[in-house]
Design a protein around this motif. Structure first.
Motif, PDB file in Angstrom:
ATOM      1  N   ARG A 383      18.943 -26.556  64.012  1.00 60.53           N
ATOM      2  CA  ARG A 383      20.140 -26.107  63.296  1.00 60.53           C
ATOM      3  C   ARG A 383      21.305 -25.902  64.255  1.00 60.53           C
ATOM      4  O   ARG A 383      22.436 -26.309  63.972  1.00 60.53           O
ATOM      5  CB  ARG A 383      19.824 -24.797  62.561  1.00 60.53           C
ATOM      6  CG  ARG A 383      21.000 -24.197  61.833  1.00 60.53           C
ATOM      7  CD  ARG A 383      20.626 -22.833  61.266  1.00 60.53           C
ATOM      8  NE  ARG A 383      19.652 -22.939  60.194  1.00 60.53           N
ATOM      9  CZ  ARG A 383      19.130 -21.881  59.575  1.00 60.53           C
ATOM     10  NH1 ARG A 383      19.471 -20.646  59.937  1.00 60.53           N
ATOM     11  NH2 ARG A 383      18.250 -22.042  58.601  1.00 60.53           N
ATOM     12  N   CYS A 404      24.547 -19.118  58.110  1.00 60.76           N
ATOM     13  CA  CYS A 404      23.199 -19.636  57.855  1.00 60.76           C
ATOM     14  C   CYS A 404      22.170 -18.510  57.881  1.00 60.76           C
ATOM     15  O   CYS A 404      21.267 -18.455  57.029  1.00 60.76           O
ATOM     16  CB  CYS A 404      22.839 -20.700  58.897  1.00 60.76           C
ATOM     17  SG  CYS A 404      23.764 -22.244  58.727  1.00 60.76           S
ATOM     18  N   ASP A 408      19.615 -17.217  54.963  1.00 63.72           N
ATOM     19  CA  ASP A 408      18.181 -16.971  55.186  1.00 63.72           C
ATOM     20  C   ASP A 408      17.812 -15.554  54.769  1.00 63.72           C
ATOM     21  O   ASP A 408      16.775 -15.317  54.129  1.00 63.72           O
ATOM     22  CB  ASP A 408      17.840 -17.170  56.666  1.00 63.72           C
ATOM     23  CG  ASP A 408      17.763 -18.637  57.054  1.00 63.72           C
ATOM     24  OD1 ASP A 408      17.490 -19.473  56.173  1.00 63.72           O
ATOM     25  OD2 ASP A 408      17.986 -18.948  58.240  1.00 63.72           O
ATOM     26  N   ILE A 483      24.117 -28.709  57.066  1.00 60.11           N
ATOM     27  CA  ILE A 483      23.100 -27.657  57.106  1.00 60.11           C
ATOM     28  C   ILE A 483      23.489 -26.503  56.185  1.00 60.11           C
ATOM     29  O   ILE A 483      22.661 -25.993  55.418  1.00 60.11           O
ATOM     30  CB  ILE A 483      22.939 -27.135  58.547  1.00 60.11           C
ATOM     31  CG1 ILE A 483      22.367 -28.220  59.462  1.00 60.11           C
ATOM     32  CG2 ILE A 483      22.076 -25.893  58.598  1.00 60.11           C
ATOM     33  CD1 ILE A 483      20.906 -28.470  59.294  1.00 60.11           C
ATOM     34  N   GLU A 484      24.745 -26.071  56.243  1.00 61.30           N
ATOM     35  CA  GLU A 484      25.190 -24.939  55.430  1.00 61.30           C
ATOM     36  C   GLU A 484      25.154 -25.261  53.943  1.00 61.30           C
ATOM     37  O   GLU A 484      24.736 -24.430  53.129  1.00 61.30           O
ATOM     38  CB  GLU A 484      26.598 -24.538  55.843  1.00 61.30           C
ATOM     39  CG  GLU A 484      26.710 -23.957  57.237  1.00 61.30           C
ATOM     40  CD  GLU A 484      28.138 -23.779  57.674  1.00 61.30           C
ATOM     41  OE1 GLU A 484      28.699 -22.689  57.444  1.00 61.30           O
ATOM     42  OE2 GLU A 484      28.706 -24.738  58.247  1.00 61.30           O
ATOM     43  N   GLN A 486      23.244 -27.477  52.372  1.00 64.47           N
ATOM     44  CA  GLN A 486      21.865 -27.574  51.923  1.00 64.47           C
ATOM     45  C   GLN A 486      21.229 -26.193  51.799  1.00 64.47           C
ATOM     46  O   GLN A 486      20.507 -25.920  50.830  1.00 64.47           O
ATOM     47  CB  GLN A 486      21.069 -28.448  52.894  1.00 64.47           C
ATOM     48  CG  GLN A 486      21.482 -29.914  52.862  1.00 64.47           C
ATOM     49  CD  GLN A 486      20.802 -30.741  53.938  1.00 64.47           C
ATOM     50  OE1 GLN A 486      20.269 -30.190  54.904  1.00 64.47           O
ATOM     51  NE2 GLN A 486      20.811 -32.047  53.785  1.00 64.47           N
ATOM     52  N   LEU A 487      21.509 -25.339  52.760  1.00 66.45           N
ATOM     53  CA  LEU A 487      20.969 -23.974  52.710  1.00 66.45           C
ATOM     54  C   LEU A 487      21.560 -23.208  51.534  1.00 66.45           C
ATOM     55  O   LEU A 487      20.867 -22.404  50.885  1.00 66.45           O
ATOM     56  CB  LEU A 487      21.266 -23.264  54.021  1.00 66.45           C
ATOM     57  CG  LEU A 487      20.465 -21.998  54.343  1.00 66.45           C
ATOM     58  CD1 LEU A 487      18.975 -22.253  54.200  1.00 66.45           C
ATOM     59  CD2 LEU A 487      20.783 -21.532  55.756  1.00 66.45           C
ATOM     60  N   SER A 488      22.823 -23.454  51.228  1.00 66.02           N
ATOM     61  CA  SER A 488      23.460 -22.816  50.075  1.00 66.02           C
ATOM     62  C   SER A 488      22.791 -23.242  48.778  1.00 66.02           C
ATOM     63  O   SER A 488      22.611 -22.428  47.854  1.00 66.02           O
ATOM     64  CB  SER A 488      24.947 -23.167  50.041  1.00 66.02           C
ATOM     65  OG  SER A 488      25.580 -22.611  48.913  1.00 66.02           O
ATOM     66  N   GLU A 490      19.643 -24.071  48.498  1.00 65.28           N
ATOM     67  CA  GLU A 490      18.352 -23.382  48.469  1.00 65.28           C
ATOM     68  C   GLU A 490      18.518 -21.939  47.971  1.00 65.28           C
ATOM     69  O   GLU A 490      17.680 -21.435  47.216  1.00 65.28           O
ATOM     70  CB  GLU A 490      17.706 -23.404  49.860  1.00 65.28           C
ATOM     71  CG  GLU A 490      17.252 -24.791  50.288  1.00 65.28           C
ATOM     72  CD  GLU A 490      16.604 -24.798  51.659  1.00 65.28           C
ATOM     73  OE1 GLU A 490      16.618 -23.732  52.329  1.00 65.28           O
ATOM     74  OE2 GLU A 490      16.086 -25.853  52.079  1.00 65.28           O
ATOM     75  N   PRO A 548      16.142 -28.952  47.157  1.00 59.41           N
ATOM     76  CA  PRO A 548      15.815 -27.807  48.021  1.00 59.41           C
ATOM     77  C   PRO A 548      14.353 -27.817  48.453  1.00 59.41           C
ATOM     78  O   PRO A 548      13.451 -28.015  47.629  1.00 59.41           O
ATOM     79  CB  PRO A 548      16.125 -26.593  47.137  1.00 59.41           C
ATOM     80  CG  PRO A 548      17.124 -27.098  46.152  1.00 59.41           C
ATOM     81  CD  PRO A 548      16.753 -28.520  45.888  1.00 59.41           C
ATOM     82  N   ARG A 550      13.002 -25.203  50.339  1.00 55.87           N
ATOM     83  CA  ARG A 550      12.510 -23.825  50.348  1.00 55.87           C
ATOM     84  C   ARG A 550      12.847 -23.140  49.033  1.00 55.87           C
ATOM     85  O   ARG A 550      13.960 -23.269  48.521  1.00 55.87           O
ATOM     86  CB  ARG A 550      13.151 -23.056  51.501  1.00 55.87           C
ATOM     87  CG  ARG A 550      12.714 -21.605  51.611  1.00 55.87           C
ATOM     88  CD  ARG A 550      13.437 -20.910  52.751  1.00 55.87           C
ATOM     89  NE  ARG A 550      13.078 -19.520  52.856  1.00 55.87           N
ATOM     90  CZ  ARG A 550      13.626 -18.657  53.711  1.00 55.87           C
ATOM     91  NH1 ARG A 550      14.560 -19.070  54.540  1.00 55.87           N
ATOM     92  NH2 ARG A 550      13.234 -17.396  53.744  1.00 55.87           N
TER      93      ARG A 550
END
Length: 638
Positions: A383, A404, A408, A483-484, A486-488, A490, A548, A550
């Motif tokens: 990351r 990020c 998490d 990355i941000e 995709q994490l958002s 999730e 997603p 996760r």
């Protein structure tokens, strides 16, 4: 003679040009008394006078009175001379000048005078109305630069200078050791021993040894500035740590107190890494240690200078600087470690010793945990690399990294809340809930949603959404990385599961609170807009459709798993007790191995009643009826 050769080679490798060989520490002084010709050659022949050296060498070697031992000494000296000449040529080719043998005091005085004169001239590009004078000053400055390099190199390679630097370093360490130890103890009083294993939510929700709760702000800091976690790693284990793990520690935004504590803790490790820095892995660790030390020294120098000039101290700010411009005020602005004590041990108590005494792990559990930690470190490194590639600037990377970690943390909070709510529900399973119980559950839902809303507003703001003023207007460009986004997504998926669990539970307890439903609706509206921005941004970054990876378990799944685990824990002691006297000999009656067990499971092992079968009936009937706890279970099995 091997020692003579080794010493000479070592002396030559320092690139110090010695005028005569007499300064070498020979181990054979009797050779000089026995052979006067050799003594004369060594004492009066300059290494750099190649022509005379060669002539004297040939003349002495041809002397019939020279015995074989003396000839061997001379051959080794000649070999050392050739090696030194080659080394000098290599250094000159690399642009490195060999230090001259100038007394320390003289070199130091010349450095001071040269620096003063260079300051008077200004620079090599000095401008003067008189062109001739300008040329003269520039030429003089050039010569001064040459002198500065010559005398500073001679000064820094002298034994006096090296000892002086060692003494200064020792004094600096001693002067600040008390403050460093105090800072280390203050931070450890806030830090659980097993902090590496705890999530941000667990840090904030677990009761501390003295009955308090760690502030969420502090829990977040321990996880964001994760280099602080080394304070709970034993130095001997830290020495063995892979350098990549150290390089991935986040150090941005550390306060002076935190730098004090970390530096004091890793000092013993620095000694080992400095000693072994010739090895590639140890060199990387040494570089990391040196970076931490230099940053600490720089911040400490600012603190000392400010305190000396303004007389500020914690709790007594005398300067007129605004905000965190005052180093003393900045040290306690984010978190004041000296203000509270949360009861955690402030001594050298580390995770390993605590686990060994109170929570031993089997090899399988330990391997699984270590594998999970390694995967987490690899994911963090990946990351970090992606964010650096996208943003470039360190400050932007740090902000993105914080976002990020916030996402998490949001997922961890939802998982933690599901678990704690399921535990409370299980504790009252089968019991009627009164109004106070229902009200407590609704209050817990609201608190969790409000906490998540603050975090989600921050995520949305980074995407360019307008969070103030009239809604519906054009948004700002989305600067986020893949990355941000995709994490958002999730977090968005996890929040949907989280809210479904809340609404379902409110229906179960027949208390559908309007305020809670409105809160869910407002957050989902924000998340809906954020989802659209995420999809659009991902398309521009080359990702057409993102699924997603996760997610979180539903509240129902968490509850059912807990219920099954409770049944297993209750059954396990009975199984152990049934074999207290002796293990069963041979096969059980009624067929092959385990036939009675299968019959019990399938409902064929006697006792009429299909469906759940004799085993489950026996489990459920433990402690009820004449058979007691063990009897019902064994009856179900057989």
């Amino acid at each position: 003679m091997g020692s003579v050769f080794a010493i000479l080679c070592q002396m030559s490798s320092t690139a110090i040009a010695l005028n005569t060989c007499v300064s070498y520490p020979f181990s054979y002084p009797s050779a000089f008394n026995k052979y006067p010709t050799l003594s004369y050659f060594i004492c009066h022949t300059s290494i750099h006078e190649k022509k005379h050296s060669s002539e004297n060498y040939l003349q002495i070697m041809s002397d019939p009175n020279i015995n074989p031992k003396t000839q061997r000494v001379l051959r080794e000296l000649e070999e050392v001379e050739r090696k030194q000449e080659k080394l000098e040529r290599q250094l000159n080719a690399a642009g490195i000048k060999i230090a001259e043998d100038i007394p320390y005091e003289e070199a130091k005085a010349r450095v001071i005078l040269t620096a003063k004169r260079m300051g008077e001239i200004g620079s090599s590009d000095v401008v003067h109305p008189d062109k001739d004078e300008q040329k003269r000053l520039r030429d003089e400055y050039f010569m001064l630069e040459q002198d500065m390099e010559k005398y500073s190199t001679a000064m820094m390679t002298s034994d006096e200078y090296i000892q002086e630097q060692k003494d200064a370093e020792t004094k600096w360490e001693n002067d600040h050791e008390a403050g460093n130890i105090e800072a280390l103890k203050n931070i450890r009083r806030h830090m659980p021993i097993n902090i590496k294993r705890l999530s941000e939510a667990e840090l904030a929700n677990d009761v501390t040894p003295n009955g308090k709760y760690l502030p969420k702000k502090m829990a977040k800091r321990f996880k964001r500035v994760n280099v602080l976690q080394v304070l709970r790693i034993e130095p001997s284990d830290l020495i063995k740590l892979h350098p990549a793990s150290m390089e991935n520690y986040r150090v941005t935004g550390m306060t002076l107190s935190e730098r004090r504590a970390v530096y004091h803790h890793i000092r013993p490790c620095g000694v080992v890494w400095t000693k072994n820095k010739s090895e590639p892995m140890s060199e990387r660790k040494f570089n990391w240690f040196n970076m931490m030390k230099n940053n600490f020294k720089e911040n400490l120098a600012k603190w000392d200078g400010h305190v000396a000039q303004n007389g500020c101290s914690p709790g007594n700010i005398k300067c007129n600087l605004i905000g965190n411009q005052c180093p003393v005020k900045a040290d306690v602005f984010q978190v004041d470690y000296g203000k509270e004590d949360y009861g955690y041990p402030d001594g050298d108590v580390y995770e390993q010793s605590d686990i060994t005494k109170a929570e031993p792990e089997d090899s399988g559990g330990k391997a699984a945990r270590e594998a999970a930690e390694m995967m987490k470190e690899k994911k963090a490194a990946k990351r970090q690399t992606a964010l650096k590639k996208h943003y470039g600037k360190i400050l932007l990377v740090a902000k993105a990294n914080g976002s990020c970690e916030g996402m998490d943390s949001a997922i961890e909070i939802m998982e933690s809340k599901h678990t704690s709510w399921a535990e409370k529900q299980l504790s009252k399973d089968g019991m009627a809930l009164d109004d106070d119980d229902k009200k407590a559950e609704i209050t817990g839902f609201k608190e969790a949603l409000n906490e998540l809303k603050l975090a989600i507003l921050g995520f949305a703001e980074r995407s360019g959404m307008k969070m103030t003023g009239a809604r519906g207007g054009p948004t700002n460009p989305d600067p986020r990385s893949m990355i941000e986004c995709q994490l958002s997504e999730e977090v968005f998926a996890a929040f949907g599961i989280f809210c479904t669990g809340i609404t379902t539970r409110m229906k179960e307890i027949e208390n559908e609170d309007k305020m809670t439903k409105n809160l869910i609706s407002s957050i989902m509206t924000i998340f809906g807009d954020l989802h659209e921005i995420n999809v659009a941004t991902l398309k521009t970054l080359g990702v057409e459709k993102f699924q997603p990876e996760r997610t979180i378990k539903t509240r129902k799944d968490v509850f059912e798993n807990m219920k099954k685990n409770m049944v297993v824990k209750e059954v396990a002691p009975d199984l152990e007790e049934s074999y207290d006297s002796a293990p069963p000999a041979g096969r059980p009656p009624g067929g092959g191995m385990g036939a009675g067990l299968l019959a019990g499971i399938q409902g064929r092992g006697g006792g009429g009643g299909g469906g759940r079968g004799g085993l489950l009936a026996g489990i459920q009937g433990r402690g009820r009826g004449g058979g007691g706890g063990r009897g019902g279970l064994l009856a179900g099995i057989h």
